[in-house]
Design an enzyme around this catalytic site. Structure first.
Site, PDB file in Angstrom:
ATOM      1  N   GLU A 117      22.079 -15.716  -6.009  1.00 13.79           N
ATOM      2  CA  GLU A 117      21.614 -14.770  -6.495  1.00 13.79           C
ATOM      3  C   GLU A 117      20.957 -14.883  -7.964  1.00 13.79           C
ATOM      4  OE1 GLU A 117      20.392 -12.155  -5.026  1.00 13.79           O
ATOM      5  OE2 GLU A 117      20.076 -10.481  -6.589  1.00 13.79           O
ATOM      6  N   GLU A 142      12.429 -15.044  -9.566  1.00 18.40           N
ATOM      7  CA  GLU A 142      11.064 -14.134  -9.024  1.00 18.40           C
ATOM      8  C   GLU A 142      10.410 -13.283 -10.287  1.00 18.40           C
ATOM      9  OE1 GLU A 142      12.870 -11.249  -6.352  1.00 18.40           O
ATOM     10  OE2 GLU A 142      14.742 -10.847  -7.553  1.00 18.40           O
ATOM     11  N   ARG A 177       4.598  -0.114  -6.777  1.00 19.38           N
ATOM     12  CA  ARG A 177       4.526  -1.131  -5.472  1.00 19.38           C
ATOM     13  C   ARG A 177       3.549  -2.145  -5.972  1.00 19.38           C
ATOM     14  NH1 ARG A 177       6.820   1.597  -1.016  1.00 19.38           N
ATOM     15  NH2 ARG A 177       5.462   0.205   0.409  1.00 19.38           N
ATOM     16  N   LYS A 206      16.947 -14.189  -9.282  1.00 18.65           N
ATOM     17  CA  LYS A 206      16.617 -13.295 -10.206  1.00 18.65           C
ATOM     18  C   LYS A 206      15.709 -13.969 -11.258  1.00 18.65           C
ATOM     19  CE  LYS A 206      17.130 -10.314  -8.783  1.00 18.65           C
ATOM     20  NZ  LYS A 206      17.635 -10.106  -7.610  1.00 18.65           N
ATOM     21  N   ASN A 220      -1.304   2.055   6.297  1.00 13.84           N
ATOM     22  CA  ASN A 220      -0.587   0.681   5.981  1.00 13.84           C
ATOM     23  C   ASN A 220      -0.119   0.103   7.337  1.00 13.84           C
ATOM     24  OD1 ASN A 220      -0.521   1.785   3.469  1.00 13.84           O
ATOM     25  ND2 ASN A 220       1.827   2.555   3.283  1.00 13.84           N
ATOM     26  N   GLY A 221      -0.017  -1.131   6.889  1.00 13.60           N
ATOM     27  CA  GLY A 221       0.259  -2.109   7.991  1.00 13.60           C
ATOM     28  C   GLY A 221      -0.839  -3.069   8.347  1.00 13.60           C
ATOM     29  N   CYS A 246       1.056  -1.227   0.083  1.00 16.63           N
ATOM     30  CA  CYS A 246      -0.006  -0.002  -0.021  1.00 16.63           C
ATOM     31  C   CYS A 246       0.964   1.291  -0.143  1.00 16.63           C
ATOM     32  CB  CYS A 246      -0.838  -0.036   1.160  1.00 16.63           C
ATOM     33  SG  CYS A 246      -1.763  -1.345   1.373  1.00 16.63           S
ATOM     34  N   TRP A 274      -3.240  -2.882  -1.936  1.00 20.11           N
ATOM     35  CA  TRP A 274      -3.245  -4.025  -2.772  1.00 20.11           C
ATOM     36  C   TRP A 274      -3.599  -5.241  -2.011  1.00 20.11           C
ATOM     37  CZ3 TRP A 274       0.119  -8.218  -2.659  1.00 20.11           C
ATOM     38  CH2 TRP A 274       0.463  -8.880  -3.812  1.00 20.11           C
ATOM     39  N   LYS A 324       8.017  -4.964  -2.849  1.00 24.12           N
ATOM     40  CA  LYS A 324       9.386  -4.383  -2.974  1.00 24.12           C
ATOM     41  C   LYS A 324       9.946  -4.159  -1.594  1.00 24.12           C
ATOM     42  CE  LYS A 324      13.433  -2.378  -4.424  1.00 24.12           C
ATOM     43  NZ  LYS A 324      13.929  -3.574  -5.129  1.00 24.12           N
ATOM     44  N   HIS A 372      25.124 -35.596  -4.469  1.00 27.08           N
ATOM     45  CA  HIS A 372      24.363 -36.038  -3.125  1.00 27.08           C
ATOM     46  C   HIS A 372      22.545 -36.076  -3.250  1.00 27.08           C
ATOM     47  CE1 HIS A 372      28.047 -36.466  -1.045  1.00 27.08           C
ATOM     48  NE2 HIS A 372      28.250 -34.937  -1.389  1.00 27.08           N
TER      49      HIS A 372
HETATM   50  O1  M6R Z   1      14.837  -4.688   1.613  1.00 26.24           O
HETATM   51  P1  M6R Z   1      15.515  -5.721   1.917  1.00 26.24           P
HETATM   52  O2  M6R Z   1      16.963  -5.833   1.103  1.00 26.24           O
HETATM   53  O3  M6R Z   1      15.570  -6.229   3.387  1.00 26.24           O
HETATM   54  O4  M6R Z   1      14.662  -7.073   1.155  1.00 26.24           O
HETATM   55  C1  M6R Z   1      15.266  -8.297   1.364  1.00 26.24           C
HETATM   56  C2  M6R Z   1      14.265  -9.228   0.257  1.00 26.24           C
HETATM   57  O5  M6R Z   1      13.147  -9.107   0.255  1.00 26.24           O
HETATM   58  C3  M6R Z   1      14.770  -8.676  -1.184  1.00 26.24           C
HETATM   59  O6  M6R Z   1      15.952  -8.846  -1.404  1.00 26.24           O
HETATM   60  C4  M6R Z   1      14.040  -9.659  -2.208  1.00 26.24           C
HETATM   61  O7  M6R Z   1      14.655 -11.109  -2.160  1.00 26.24           O
HETATM   62  C5  M6R Z   1      14.300  -9.200  -3.428  1.00 26.24           C
HETATM   63  N1  M6R Z   1      13.067  -9.405  -4.326  1.00 26.24           N
HETATM   64  C6  M6R Z   1      15.183  -9.896  -4.171  1.00 26.24           C
HETATM   65  O8  M6R Z   1      15.152  -9.440  -5.634  1.00 26.24           O
END
Ligand code: M6R
Length: 642
Positions: free
Chosen positions: A515, A522, A48, A519, A128-129, A23, A97, A637, A538
């Protein structure tokens, strides 16, 4: 955050979940018409994700007017003639959202209490929250004669404010303070009272909120880009604090109702930096910003001392004496930030010979971890608001252990609560999939590890200088990799229909594989696994079959042969191999079907280069599949809830 709604209509018990973690809040009071400013501010938070939106605007002493719409912000704007049909210089707006449960006009914010005058809110609010005890409060308010129209906890909190306001015949400060004491959970709350025209009242706990002021105007927002085009001087409101915004003035109060003073902070972010700047997606723009971000973060931590570069962590509050007293390091983070932690572990242990462990914040916070009283806990977070990381930080602080936050957002909760802060200089990162913040976090890790290495006398002067000099070449090397992005685009189109992809590597290459795999997952929704190459045998090697893509990351010379052997084992089972290695290792072409080369660098810094082609691969695969690159499904995000 997940809301569990148990709606009992006497016939059915419906169990719904509403998710409002994405939100956005914007508020304005000043001498201009509020609605167009609110709509513009909310549009800056569109990235967002949201499913509905609404505004509450007030013209002088007239009644508060509320307009809401389900769907895109455009629909809301059309409903009010781009804001021109909603007259008034004071207002609040919200984007909501929900992943489950109903995105609907009635559930959209603002919510209001119409107790005083039919159809005219006594209190209107956005939030928000999550209010954890909303059900209990709702029952109480039902008994007191309130009616509820939505399924949201926000309507409950707004009506609770109204309840205290009338029951005790108090002003906004006391009504809000009583509400804050009564609710459990997190909130950034902005409300307008019918009896207080020209005022917006806000309260905060564990949910981000900033307040900006300039001549004759005041702003409130849940995130910087919403108000960056209007105001640069902002206040950060603390947990369990309230504030009152009037045109050009903001006053802060603690829970006792005492006025408190705050310092203004100037936001230096470039407004353009929060926009796409000509790129099709924020993610691509942010990938291209990495040379600058890396260079900025290096420059912030390295000072020229009589012609020699030296790491200077004085702004972080790390003197040689502090570093000398640290016995071990525990890195706590989530997602990509945790991947940085995994890389940092190898680097710290090698360059500084200090024991390091890396923990997922969501696990760490519910354990009873054993930490050395002289240890250091490093929390890495782009947003500085990740709920699990914040909770882990608080847990550690309660035990009196020294904490360091490596954070990108200035004034964020993690930054404010940690003992020491290392700010990465990535600027606003909009795409959900992190790229430039990850790169900046890696640089922060290098700087810390090298400084620890120097102080602990593991790094000799010559090696220290050599490493620093090499680190400074990273921005150019990243730029060089980006000039060949079309190769990754071609390769991504070839595998855009893949069902599974494996990323394998050893040591730091394993950290990069983690990583690269995230990428891919996601934003392309293709299942992928990151494996420490030696682990395949294994169990997981049984998954390798004809034409399955296996990406081998091979930047660590000492481990190169070992990983090549693991790739050969995959090839023997039908896998298609992509090799990612540095120039010079041309012999890989005997094994790999497709090879990507990156410039040579010191092996400790290789993650900064190897990750770039993998980010591009994720990006182009998502693009080839026609997906929403910047706003992948089900993701936020900033994950400000568990
Ligand atoms: O804001 P933060 O770095 O604490 O967020 C951590 C994760 O939520 C963040 O890195 C998430 O895995 C991303 N979507 C990765 O691209």
């Amino acid at each position: 955050m997940i809301h569990d709604f148990h709606i009992n209509d006497g016939y059915h018990t419906i169990n719904r979940k509403g998710n409002e973690q994405m939100c956005g809040i914007v508020g304005y009071v000043g001498d201009k018409q509020a609605a167009p400013i609110l709509l513009d501010g909310l549009s800056r938070l569109e990235y967002r994700g949201y499913d509905s939106a609404g505004l509450a605007v007030r013209d002088g002493e007239r009644e508060i007017e509320v307009v809401k719409a389900k769907g895109r912000l455009r629909k809301l704007a059309e409903k009010m003639d781009e804001g021109n049909a909603m007259i008034g210089c004071c207002g609040i707006g919200h984007t909501r959202w929900a992943t489950h449960g109903e995105p609907s006009e009635v559930n959209a914010h603002p919510h209001s209490s119409e107790r005083q005058v039919a159809d005219a809110p006594g209190v209107a609010g956005v939030h928000n929250g999550i209010i954890e005890n909303y059900q209990e409060l709702r029952d109480k308010l039902l008994r007191k004669g309130y009616t509820f129209y939505s399924q949201t906890d926000t309507e409950v909190v707004v009506k609770l404010v109204d309840y205290y306001y009338h029951k005790y015949q108090v002003g906004p400060i006391d009504a809000l303070a009583k509400t804050m004491v009564r609710v459990r959970g997190s909130y950034a709350l902005a409300v307008m009272f019918r009896d207080y025209p020209g005022e917006i009242w806000v309260a905060r706990k564990d949910s981000p909120m900033i307040l900006g002021v300039k001549d004759g105007e005041s702003y409130v927002a849940s995130d910087v880009p919403a108000i960056l085009n209007y105001v640069r001087n902002v206040y950060y409101i603390g947990n369990l604090e309230m504030a009152c915004l009037t045109a050009g003035d903001v006053r802060f109060y603690n829970l006792d109702g005492d006025e408190i003073r705050k310092e203004l902070t100037e936001i230096k972010w470039d407004a353009q930096a929060a926009e796409k700047g000509g790129y099709e997606h924020f993610m691509m723009k942010e990938i291209h910003e990495q040379p600058k971000v890396v260079s900025d973060t290096i420059r912030a931590g390295v000072k020229d001392m009589e012609g020699t570069p030296r790491i200077d962590l004085s702004e972080v509050g790390f003197t040689d004496e502090v570093i000398r007293g640290i016995s071990q390091i525990c890195i706590v983070a989530c997602g990509s930030a945790w991947h940085v932690g995994m890389a940092a572990q190898y680097i710290f242990e090698d360059l500084a010979r200090i024991p390091v462990r890396v923990e997922l914040a969501s696990e760490f916070r519910y354990r009873n971890p054993l930490l050395d009283p002289n240890g250091l806990v490093i929390v890495i977070s782009q947003s500085g608001e990740t709920a699990d990381s914040l909770a882990a930080l608080r847990e550690v602080k309660e035990n009196g252990i020294r904490t360091l936050a490596v954070v990108n957002v200035v004034g964020s909760s993690i930054a404010r609560e940690a003992d020491h802060v290392f700010y990465t200089l990535a600027g606003p990162e909009i795409a959900v999939a992190t790229t430039k913040a990850y790169s900046a976090q890696l640089i922060a890790s290098y700087l810390l590890a090298m400084d620890f290495g120097r102080v602990r006398e593991v790094l000799e002067e010559a090696q220290y200088t050599q490493l620093l000099t090499e680190m400074m070449t990273l921005p150019d090397k990243i730029s060089q990799i980006l000039t060949e992005k079309e190769r990754m685009q071609w390769f991504a189109s070839k595998f855009a229909n893949a069902h599974d992809i494996f990323f394998i590597g050893r040591g730091l290459d394993y950290a990069v594989s983690l990583e690269g795999s995230l990428k891919m997952k996601e934003i392309s929704y293709i299942h992928s696994e990151a494996y420490a190459a030696g682990e395949l045998k294994h169990g997981t090697i049984s998954l390798i079959e004809d034409n399955l893509l296996v990406i081998g990351v091979l930047t660590q010379d000492e481990l190169y042969e070992k990983t090549v052997s693991n790739m050969v084992e995959c090839k023997a089972r039908g896998a298609y191999l992509m090799g990612l290695t540095s120039y010079g290792h041309y012999v890989i072409e005997d094994t790999a079907d497709f090879t990507v080369y990156i410039p040579k660098t010191d092996p400790h810094f290789a993650a900064s280069l190897a990750v770039i082609p993998l980010q591009l691969l994720g990006y182009y695969t998502s693009l080839a599949r026609g997906l929403d690159v910047d706003k992948p499904r089900n993701l936020a995000k900033s994950v400000t809830v568990e």
